[in-house]
Design an enzyme around this catalytic site. Structure first.
Site, PDB file in Angstrom:
ATOM      1  N   ASP A 231       0.827  -1.212   0.000  1.00 57.28           N
ATOM      2  CA  ASP A 231       0.000   0.000   0.000  1.00 57.28           C
ATOM      3  C   ASP A 231       0.861   1.262   0.000  1.00 57.28           C
ATOM      4  O   ASP A 231       0.445   2.309  -0.455  1.00 57.28           O
ATOM      5  CB  ASP A 231      -0.918  -0.002   1.231  1.00 57.28           C
ATOM      6  CG  ASP A 231      -1.777   1.251   1.303  1.00 57.28           C
ATOM      7  OD1 ASP A 231      -2.545   1.473   0.353  1.00 57.28           O
ATOM      8  OD2 ASP A 231      -1.668   2.017   2.282  1.00 57.28           O
ATOM      9  N   HIS A 312      -6.783   5.736   1.603  1.00 53.43           N
ATOM     10  CA  HIS A 312      -6.846   7.102   1.066  1.00 53.43           C
ATOM     11  C   HIS A 312      -5.670   7.400   0.145  1.00 53.43           C
ATOM     12  O   HIS A 312      -5.680   8.385  -0.575  1.00 53.43           O
ATOM     13  CB  HIS A 312      -6.864   8.122   2.199  1.00 53.43           C
ATOM     14  CG  HIS A 312      -8.162   8.140   2.931  1.00 53.43           C
ATOM     15  ND1 HIS A 312      -9.317   8.599   2.366  1.00 53.43           N
ATOM     16  CD2 HIS A 312      -8.496   7.714   4.170  1.00 53.43           C
ATOM     17  CE1 HIS A 312     -10.306   8.473   3.235  1.00 53.43           C
ATOM     18  NE2 HIS A 312      -9.838   7.928   4.333  1.00 53.43           N
ATOM     19  N   ARG A 313      -4.636   6.550   0.225  1.00 45.98           N
ATOM     20  CA  ARG A 313      -3.500   6.756  -0.686  1.00 45.98           C
ATOM     21  C   ARG A 313      -3.950   6.632  -2.134  1.00 45.98           C
ATOM     22  O   ARG A 313      -3.331   7.194  -3.025  1.00 45.98           O
ATOM     23  CB  ARG A 313      -2.418   5.707  -0.411  1.00 45.98           C
ATOM     24  CG  ARG A 313      -1.684   5.981   0.860  1.00 45.98           C
ATOM     25  CD  ARG A 313      -0.206   5.628   0.762  1.00 45.98           C
ATOM     26  NE  ARG A 313       0.439   5.993   2.001  1.00 45.98           N
ATOM     27  CZ  ARG A 313       0.497   5.196   3.052  1.00 45.98           C
ATOM     28  NH1 ARG A 313      -0.032   3.995   2.989  1.00 45.98           N
ATOM     29  NH2 ARG A 313       1.076   5.597   4.153  1.00 45.98           N
ATOM     30  N   ALA A 314      -5.058   5.898  -2.355  1.00 42.50           N
ATOM     31  CA  ALA A 314      -5.541   5.680  -3.722  1.00 42.50           C
ATOM     32  C   ALA A 314      -5.812   7.008  -4.416  1.00 42.50           C
ATOM     33  O   ALA A 314      -5.270   7.277  -5.491  1.00 42.50           O
ATOM     34  CB  ALA A 314      -6.794   4.814  -3.695  1.00 42.50           C
TER      35      ALA A 314
END
Ligand SMILES: [Zn+2]
Length: 380
Positions: A231, A312-314
């Site tokens: 991730d 939320h890194r997406a």
């Protein structure tokens, strides 16, 4: 010309045959030659992903996934000639003004503290570097520790910087990231999350800034990567072997030319390598002004939602990569097209079936508790 040439130069060399003529005798050069980035055949997505990270560190790095012998490490090493200038510490301990301002004067050595008092600079401009993490690195190599020689010579003992501190403002490359020891992985994740690394040895401790672009590679045949570290990489690129016979033959020709006459191949691409490097710098300067259209934001969020991605890194990665992509193209507005161009790299392999099932199970549990509460209420 307003448009940047980055993407064009990348396309041009990916397919073209550049070695029609016979190489001339070797050019004299004292440096160890590096296989030129522009000499990599095909693999546009991998090269674009690396480029976006060099332009915008907020993209969050890239994980290159694929079998051995597909040019992953060669491409990463080829970046060396294209790296932009960054601020770098002039001190062997890596002291920076910023560290002193953030964490106090203990974050710089006594010499640098004196320099700061005299109003002298602790940093200068230097090319961004590629720091490779050896697979057999020990934790103290990664974090840092005591240098015995220096400890004896100096009265004020200063803890030595490790690989993570050396990686500050640089690109940290981990080949075979999935084979790395868990303790080392945790140290890297820690530094990546905090932007600094703390070295402790007995009563001594030191803080070093450690904010870097993480590039990893892995061969999925040799085992999976822990979801946590997976991730952490902004982009994911699946690096497949080239299929077209003419492309594979071109790879052979370039590899052979490099083996026999490395400096000839480098010289053949020198002009474009210099323009490419200049354009990267221009794109980095432009990046501060690149904004996203509402349509671009909406598309990115919609994709994340439809793909049921929890991290939320997406969206952070997708939107930052879209800004870098626009900057690479010489534009100060990132649109839906830019989001669409980077979305596969930013969003693939982010869905977690585990998390979906985990939250579903939690919901069921809460529903069951509610049922019990109701049944007791009804009984009373
Ligand atoms: Zn210093």
């Amino acid at each position: 010309m307003s448009k940047s040439m980055l993407l064009q130069i990348l396309q041009k060399h990916s397919a073209a045959t550049i070695l029609r003529t016979t190489p001339k005798p070797e050019f004299v050069s004292g440096e160890i030659p590096v296989f030129p980035f522009l000499s990599i055949v095909g693999q546009t997505e991998m090269k674009t992903a690396l480029l976006l990270n060099v332009i915008n560190p907020a993209v969050g790095g890239v994980l290159l996934i694929g079998p051995r012998g597909t040019g992953k490490t060669t491409s990463v090493r080829g970046l060396v000639d294209l790296m932009p200038p960054v601020r770098r510490s002039l001190c062997p301990y890596g002291c920076e003004e910023e560290a002193a301002e953030t964490w106090g004067m203990d974050a710089v050595c006594s010499e640098c503290a004196a320099k700061m008092a005299r109003g002298e600079e602790l940093t200068g401009l230097e090319r961004m570097r590629l720091i490779e993490l050896p697979l057999n690195a020990r934790l103290e190599d990664v974090i840092g520790g005591i240098n015995e020689r220096v400890a004896v010579e100096q009265r004020k003992v200063r803890l030595e910087r490790g690989i993570l501190a050396h990686a500050h403002r640089n690109l940290l490359y981990i080949d075979e990231a999935n084979l790395l020891n868990d303790v080392i992985v945790d140290a890297i994740l820690d530094a990546a999350a905090q932007g600094r690394v703390t070295v402790r040895r007995g009563p001594l401790s030191a803080i070093y800034p450690s904010s870097f672009t993480l590039v990893g590679s892995m061969n999925p045949e040799e085992g999976a990567l822990r979801p946590q570290i997976q991730d952490r990489f902004g982009l994911r690129v699946l690096v497949r072997a080239l299929e077209a016979p003419e492309e594979r033959l071109e790879v052979y020709r370039r590899v052979r030319a490099f083996r026999e006459h490395p400096n000839w191949l480098i010289a053949a691409l020198a002009d474009d390598t210099v323009s490419f490097s200049d354009e990267i710098e221009r794109a980095r300067d432009l990046l501060f002004r690149v904004e996203l259209t509402p349509g671009a934001e909406k598309l990115a969020l919609r994709m994340v939602q439809e793909m049921e991605i929890s991290s939320h890194r997406a969206e952070i990665t997708t939107l930052e990569a879209a800004r870098a992509y626009a900057a690479a193209d010489g534009r100060d507005l990132a649109t839906e097209n830019d989001v669409a161009a980077v979305a596969p790299m930013a969003l693939r392999q982010r869905r977690s079936r585990f998390m979906r099932e985990y939250f579903d199970a939690a919901k069921k549990e809460e529903a069951r508790l509610e049922e019990i509460r109701k049944s007791i209420e009804d009984a009373e």
